[in-house]
Motif scaffolding. Structure first.
Motif, PDB file in Angstrom:
ATOM      1  N   GLY A   1      33.123 -50.564 -29.819  1.00  0.00           N
ATOM      2  CA  GLY A   1      34.099 -49.614 -29.274  1.00  0.00           C
ATOM      3  C   GLY A   1      34.120 -49.537 -27.761  1.00  0.00           C
ATOM      4  N   THR A   2      33.423 -50.455 -27.084  1.00  0.00           N
ATOM      5  CA  THR A   2      33.323 -50.313 -25.626  1.00  0.00           C
ATOM      6  C   THR A   2      34.336 -51.157 -24.846  1.00  0.00           C
ATOM      7  OG1 THR A   2      31.650 -52.061 -25.399  1.00  0.00           O
ATOM      8  CG2 THR A   2      30.846 -49.839 -25.796  1.00  0.00           C
ATOM      9  N   LEU A   3      34.949 -52.161 -25.480  1.00  0.00           N
ATOM     10  CA  LEU A   3      35.856 -53.030 -24.712  1.00  0.00           C
ATOM     11  C   LEU A   3      37.244 -53.073 -25.362  1.00  0.00           C
ATOM     12  CD1 LEU A   3      36.066 -54.849 -22.223  1.00  0.00           C
ATOM     13  CD2 LEU A   3      35.415 -56.779 -23.657  1.00  0.00           C
ATOM     14  N   PRO A   4      38.146 -52.201 -24.920  1.00  0.00           N
ATOM     15  CA  PRO A   4      39.501 -52.194 -25.476  1.00  0.00           C
ATOM     16  C   PRO A   4      40.308 -53.395 -24.976  1.00  0.00           C
ATOM     17  CG  PRO A   4      39.121 -50.278 -24.041  1.00  0.00           C
ATOM     18  CD  PRO A   4      37.967 -51.211 -23.860  1.00  0.00           C
ATOM     19  N   VAL A   5      41.302 -53.796 -25.741  1.00  0.00           N
ATOM     20  CA  VAL A   5      42.159 -54.925 -25.366  1.00  0.00           C
ATOM     21  C   VAL A   5      43.628 -54.492 -25.469  1.00  0.00           C
ATOM     22  CG1 VAL A   5      42.614 -57.385 -25.688  1.00  0.00           C
ATOM     23  CG2 VAL A   5      40.407 -56.440 -26.373  1.00  0.00           C
ATOM     24  N   PRO A   6      44.127 -53.838 -24.413  1.00  0.00           N
ATOM     25  CA  PRO A   6      45.513 -53.358 -24.465  1.00  0.00           C
ATOM     26  C   PRO A   6      46.478 -54.493 -24.114  1.00  0.00           C
ATOM     27  CG  PRO A   6      44.469 -52.686 -22.398  1.00  0.00           C
ATOM     28  CD  PRO A   6      43.439 -53.478 -23.161  1.00  0.00           C
ATOM     29  N   ILE A   7      47.097 -55.096 -25.097  1.00  0.00           N
ATOM     30  CA  ILE A   7      47.939 -56.271 -24.844  1.00  0.00           C
ATOM     31  C   ILE A   7      49.047 -56.326 -25.889  1.00  0.00           C
ATOM     32  CG2 ILE A   7      46.470 -57.808 -26.240  1.00  0.00           C
ATOM     33  CD1 ILE A   7      46.977 -60.005 -24.138  1.00  0.00           C
ATOM     34  N   VAL A   8      50.188 -56.852 -25.495  1.00  0.00           N
ATOM     35  CA  VAL A   8      51.303 -57.063 -26.430  1.00  0.00           C
ATOM     36  C   VAL A   8      51.602 -58.559 -26.477  1.00  0.00           C
ATOM     37  CG1 VAL A   8      53.737 -56.623 -26.924  1.00  0.00           C
ATOM     38  CG2 VAL A   8      52.308 -54.805 -25.954  1.00  0.00           C
ATOM     39  N   PHE A   9      51.637 -59.106 -27.683  1.00  0.00           N
ATOM     40  CA  PHE A   9      52.105 -60.473 -27.892  1.00  0.00           C
ATOM     41  C   PHE A   9      53.485 -60.361 -28.536  1.00  0.00           C
ATOM     42  CE2 PHE A   9      47.452 -60.585 -28.479  1.00  0.00           C
ATOM     43  CZ  PHE A   9      47.096 -61.523 -27.518  1.00  0.00           C
ATOM     44  N   ARG A  10      54.534 -60.817 -27.836  1.00  0.00           N
ATOM     45  CA  ARG A  10      55.855 -60.657 -28.414  1.00  0.00           C
ATOM     46  C   ARG A  10      56.674 -61.947 -28.335  1.00  0.00           C
ATOM     47  NH1 ARG A  10      59.175 -60.674 -24.098  1.00  0.00           N
ATOM     48  NH2 ARG A  10      60.691 -61.161 -25.681  1.00  0.00           N
ATOM     49  N   GLY A  11      57.705 -61.983 -29.176  1.00  0.00           N
ATOM     50  CA  GLY A  11      58.590 -63.134 -29.185  1.00  0.00           C
ATOM     51  C   GLY A  11      59.281 -63.238 -30.524  1.00  0.00           C
ATOM     52  N   PRO A  12      60.243 -64.159 -30.619  1.00  0.00           N
ATOM     53  CA  PRO A  12      60.957 -64.297 -31.891  1.00  0.00           C
ATOM     54  C   PRO A  12      60.084 -64.936 -32.964  1.00  0.00           C
ATOM     55  CG  PRO A  12      61.777 -65.892 -30.292  1.00  0.00           C
ATOM     56  CD  PRO A  12      60.805 -65.009 -29.564  1.00  0.00           C
ATOM     57  N   ASN A  13      60.250 -64.439 -34.182  1.00  0.00           N
ATOM     58  CA  ASN A  13      59.447 -64.857 -35.322  1.00  0.00           C
ATOM     59  C   ASN A  13      60.391 -65.226 -36.453  1.00  0.00           C
ATOM     60  OD1 ASN A  13      57.114 -64.880 -37.195  1.00  0.00           O
ATOM     61  ND2 ASN A  13      58.048 -63.013 -38.008  1.00  0.00           N
ATOM     62  N   GLY A  14      59.998 -66.168 -37.259  1.00  0.00           N
ATOM     63  CA  GLY A  14      60.768 -66.484 -38.450  1.00  0.00           C
ATOM     64  C   GLY A  14      61.890 -67.469 -38.193  1.00  0.00           C
ATOM     65  N   ALA A  15      62.758 -67.565 -39.170  1.00  0.00           N
ATOM     66  CA  ALA A  15      63.805 -68.583 -39.122  1.00  0.00           C
ATOM     67  C   ALA A  15      64.886 -68.205 -38.124  1.00  0.00           C
ATOM     68  CB  ALA A  15      64.406 -68.757 -40.511  1.00  0.00           C
ATOM     69  N   ALA A  16      65.317 -69.164 -37.326  1.00  0.00           N
ATOM     70  CA  ALA A  16      66.511 -68.973 -36.500  1.00  0.00           C
ATOM     71  C   ALA A  16      67.653 -69.621 -37.269  1.00  0.00           C
ATOM     72  CB  ALA A  16      66.296 -69.601 -35.135  1.00  0.00           C
ATOM     73  N   ALA A  17      68.187 -70.717 -36.810  1.00  0.00           N
ATOM     74  CA  ALA A  17      69.244 -71.392 -37.548  1.00  0.00           C
ATOM     75  C   ALA A  17      69.140 -72.884 -37.305  1.00  0.00           C
ATOM     76  CB  ALA A  17      70.614 -70.892 -37.105  1.00  0.00           C
ATOM     77  N   ARG A  18      68.940 -73.616 -38.363  1.00  0.00           N
ATOM     78  CA  ARG A  18      68.979 -75.075 -38.329  1.00  0.00           C
ATOM     79  C   ARG A  18      67.945 -75.673 -37.381  1.00  0.00           C
ATOM     80  NH1 ARG A  18      73.614 -77.280 -39.861  1.00  0.00           N
ATOM     81  NH2 ARG A  18      72.228 -79.000 -40.324  1.00  0.00           N
ATOM     82  N   VAL A  19      66.782 -75.050 -37.291  1.00  0.00           N
ATOM     83  CA  VAL A  19      65.751 -75.631 -36.433  1.00  0.00           C
ATOM     84  C   VAL A  19      64.585 -76.215 -37.236  1.00  0.00           C
ATOM     85  CG1 VAL A  19      66.339 -74.388 -34.341  1.00  0.00           C
ATOM     86  CG2 VAL A  19      64.787 -73.328 -35.961  1.00  0.00           C
ATOM     87  N   ALA A  20      64.701 -76.192 -38.543  1.00  0.00           N
ATOM     88  CA  ALA A  20      63.783 -76.893 -39.449  1.00  0.00           C
ATOM     89  C   ALA A  20      62.369 -76.301 -39.468  1.00  0.00           C
ATOM     90  CB  ALA A  20      63.763 -78.381 -39.146  1.00  0.00           C
TER      91      ALA A  20
END
Lengths: 333, 462
Positions: B242-261
């Motif tokens: 409990g002594t070392l917090p990690v305040p971070i956000v990992f973000r971005g598009p996830n999953g299927a888009a269109a026709r990118v296989a």
């Protein structure tokens, strides 16, 4: 770009400083010997990677840093924690998995942290602490606090791809970081010559324009001198620096290592000829900077610290069962 | 015969764009490779080149026209001596979309040339915690995410964003647009293409007290960084007692888009939702995207924030208030109903609302639960709805095995077994690597028709 350091024999230090080095190295040695013994008694579980033989590396380098500079290392981390001024009781109690340990028994040998000592672990994945340390240095630059970060890793991690991703960004952004490659000749059981196309590991930053130097990791003054050069480079805002410490571990990679990959003769020869603690002891006596009595006094002090840590590590209770589900998330405000 | 020049699709998910500028005029002779016009998409401005030699006969869509549908005729090319043909009327993309009452069942739903199912005819009830009369502003998901980052960066000097193309390029999907201009290169940082390395650097910066936002161009590339997300970020608070917090956000598009296989279409929701020490968020609406991203940035824990490329350009009402922050871990009733519960998240909420429209026409009132957060998962909201409807369909775009729907099935067994009048049914992505072919891709994904069929089945109405 990469150069071997100058003749380390020239380096001198005050009697007090040399005695402090002797004491710091001896504490690591005795602590690790006791940890090995307790492992054999079943009091320490899992993995336990001992630093015996490599003491001069961290003691010499830490002497060139300020208290505010950050340190991050691998799973062979007990020596670094002691050299950062962390309490031997808390380290040993973590090894025994007790609530008095630095991670309250939840991290173990490889996972301890002490923000108040600017010690950022203790990391179990080979190579991971390269980028992580680079991130600490990134933060130092972002915060404009003048602090640097030393990331220690081994010759094995020096072949990890993420190390070079970190080198690239550290050089690109001129981050205040010293990468210390503790070359103890064996990545677990594979020798450097069997694992590395370029065995001069201090040259591994050439492609990124990162200067590197090699120094004798069995000589605490050689390490101090090399570290002072590295620190001067980084503090001048010139970006990262690579320091390869040529060292040797006497014990196996971990406690369960049968060490079939090297001969007993090799180990005993290095131990006899190059031991960093014996080397410094001989020097202290030869230069009449300390007498036998003074050194015995240090031995006694160190032994007392280790004994106290050992007792604490056995008397401190195991974490309460309720601790199973604590420290997973911090409650958001 | 005149040859039509069509509005081109300039990205896998583009359905419409703005014809910003013509660089030729009627009567000009052009050869292949000449730039004819500039087309502005929601991501970038692109040049349209001639593919054939000929004379520009008619410019059908004047410069400055917005919402021009992909494949609409924008000009005619003539052979020499051809008479001018009648000028067709301009039709903007929005008018060409199927009427909402038709409850479209998209064919190759994600293909750029196909109609995209719009949000259901009954908009989601507003946030119940908002006072009545709260002013609203139509905002795209893309803008909402950007606004959230900008607001939090104004609020806390230790918040910064790093990733590939986030700064000078203005974001690969334009999500970080204008952040560089406002906050400068110190806080909006272009990285080399080294996910493993920069994710580790960001985690290290969080150890030292900064609050990084890491943008992955897509979560498919975050697979190279997953060791740092899990081993270095998620586990560290626990390993440090409990002594070392990690305040971070990992973000971005996830999953299927269109026709990118297959390599660019994986949905990682279940992977991250399994990890203790992470929070995992996957919003559908722009309001949720904004409120939850602000919460994620403020959160003292590592948060994986799963976006959806297809939703970036969709507009929703967002409360026009200062500091709109939503709690992580709370589901939302996207549509109230009494006959069957449909649980979904991210883009599957769109498909579930479309399915609910279909079902409403048959007298089945479906309740659609938008999970919004996947870890912690709002068990209580799911159970409460099932206790009311006694029937449940769980929907996700990802693979079925050990997925979010599997978890929901387990929750129902544990907490709502006696409430069930029918076994739970799942509608998930098919258990295959994502195919490229438009028809196969459409078959691989959940659709409103599949969801509606499952809902009928659990209502014994099929």
């Amino acid at each position: 770009m990469a150069t071997k350091s100058a003749d380390p024999k020239k380096k001198t230090a005050s009697a007090d400083q040399l005695l402090q080095f002797y004491r710091d190295m001896l504490l690591i040695r005795r602590f690790e010997e006791k940890a090995g013994q307790m492992y054999g008694m079943g009091l320490i579980g899992g993995f336990c990677h001992l630093y015996i033989g490599q003491e001069a590396v961290v003691v010499g380098i830490q002497a060139a840093l300020s208290d505010k500079d950050a340190v991050i290392t691998t799973y062979r981390d007990h020596g670094h924690m002691l050299a950062c001024g962390m309490d031997a009781k808390g380290v040993m109690a973590e090894l025994t998995g007790r609530v008095g340990g630095y991670s309250r028994g939840k991290g173990g040998s490889m996972h301890m942290f002490a923000r108040e000592k600017n010690f950022y672990g203790g990391h179990g994945i080979v190579g991971a602490n390269g980028p992580l340390g680079t991130g600490v240095a990134f933060a130092n630059k972002y915060l404009e606090n003048g602090e640097l970060c030393v990331a220690y890793f081994g010759d094995g991690a020096a072949n990890q791809g993420q190390i070079y991703e970190a080198f690239n960004m550290a050089a690109l952004w001129k981050l205040p970081i010293i990468y210390v490659i503790e070359n103890n000749q064996y990545a677990m059981g594979t020798s450097v010559t069997r694992s590395s196309a370029q065995t001069k590991l201090y040259k591994r930053g050439d492609a990124f324009g990162i200067p590197g130097a090699q120094a004798d990791g069995m000589d605490v003054l050689a390490m101090l001198e090399a570290a002072e050069k590295a620190v001067a480079h980084v503090r001048a805002g010139k970006g990262p620096y690579i320091l390869e410490a040529m060292t040797y571990r006497y014990r196996g990679h971990s406690m369960s290592d049968p060490a079939k990959y090297r001969s007993r003769d090799e180990v005993s020869r290095i131990r006899k000829e190059r031991d960093p603690i014996d080397h410094l002891r001989d020097r202290l006596l030869a230069d009449k900077l300390a007498d036998e009595e003074k050194l015995k006094e240090i031995d006694r002090d160190v032994k007392a610290i280790v004994t106290e840590a050992t007792e604490f590590a056995q008397s401190s209770p195991e974490p309460d069962p309720s601790e199973l589900y604590t420290d997973i998330l911090i409650d958001a405000a | 015969m005149p040859t039509p020049i069509l509005m081109p699709a300039l990205s896998p998910t583009m359905t419409e764009g703005t014809l910003a500028k013509w660089l030729v005029k009627e009567g000009d002779t052009v050869k292949s490779g000449d730039v004819l016009a500039e087309i502005e998409t929601d991501k970038a401005t692109m040049e349209l080149e001639a593919v054939d030699e000929g004379v520009i006969g008619q410019i059908v869509v004047p410069a400055g026209t917005e919402n021009v549908a992909v494949n609409a005729v924008i000009a005619q090319m003539q052979g020499e001596g051809e008479a001018e043909v009648a000028r067709p009327t301009i039709k903007a993309a929005k008018e060409e979309l199927p009427q909402e009452s038709e409850a479209p069942e998209p064919v190759a739903a994600r293909a750029p040339v196909a109609a995209v199912a719009r949000p259901a005819s009954r908009p989601a009830p507003p946030d119940p915690d908002l006072p009545a009369g709260t002013p609203m502003k139509m905002t795209t998901v893309r803008e909402a995410l950007r606004d959230a980052m900008a607001e939090e960066m104004r609020r806390d000097a230790n918040v910064f964003v790093m990733g590939e193309e986030v700064a000078e390029y203005q974001g690969a999907y334009k999500v970080t647009q204008n952040l560089l201009q406002e906050f400068g290169a110190k806080r909006v940082i272009d990285t080399p293409i080294t996910e493993h390395g920069f994710a580790g650097i960001a985690v290290g910066a969080a150890y030292r007290g900064l609050k990084p936002i890491v943008e992955f161009m897509t979560f498919n590339f975050a697979m190279q960084a997953i060791d740092h997300i899990i081993n270095s970020a998620a586990k560290t608070l626990y390993m440090s007692g409990g002594t070392l917090p990690v305040p971070i956000v990992f973000r971005g598009p996830n999953g299927a888009a269109a026709r990118v296989a297959a390599q660019h279409s994986q949905n990682y929701a279940a992977w991250y939702a399994q990890i203790p020490g992470l929070k995992v968020v996957a919003p559908y609406t722009a309001a949720d995207a904004k409120g939850l991203l602000k919460a994620a940035i403020r959160d003292p824990n590592p948060v994986v924030f799963l976006e959806n490329e297809i939703l970036y350009g969709q507009s929703f009402e967002v409360p026009d208030v200062e500091d709109y922050v939503l709690p992580i871990g709370k589901a939302r009733i996207a549509r109230a109903g009494k006959d069957v519960t449909i649980v979904a998240f991210s883009i599957s909420v769109r498909d579930s609302l479309a399915a609910a429209d279909l079902l409403a026409g048959e007298g089945i009132e479906a309740e659609v639960i938008d999970l919004r957060s996947l870890r912690p998962l709002d068990r209580a909201a799911i159970v409460k709805s099932v206790q009311k409807t006694n029937r449940i369909v769980a929907v996700e775009e990802g693979w079925p095995t050990c997925g979010i729907c599997s978890e929901i099935a387990a929750i129902i067994m544990e907490d709502a077994f006696d409430a069930l009048d029918a076994p739970l049914m799942r509608v998930t992505g098919e258990d295959v690597p994502m195919p490229y072919a438009a028809n196969l891709e459409a078959l691989a994904l959940p659709t409103p028709a599949k969801i509606a069929a499952a809902a009928r089945a659990v209502c014994y109405r099929s």
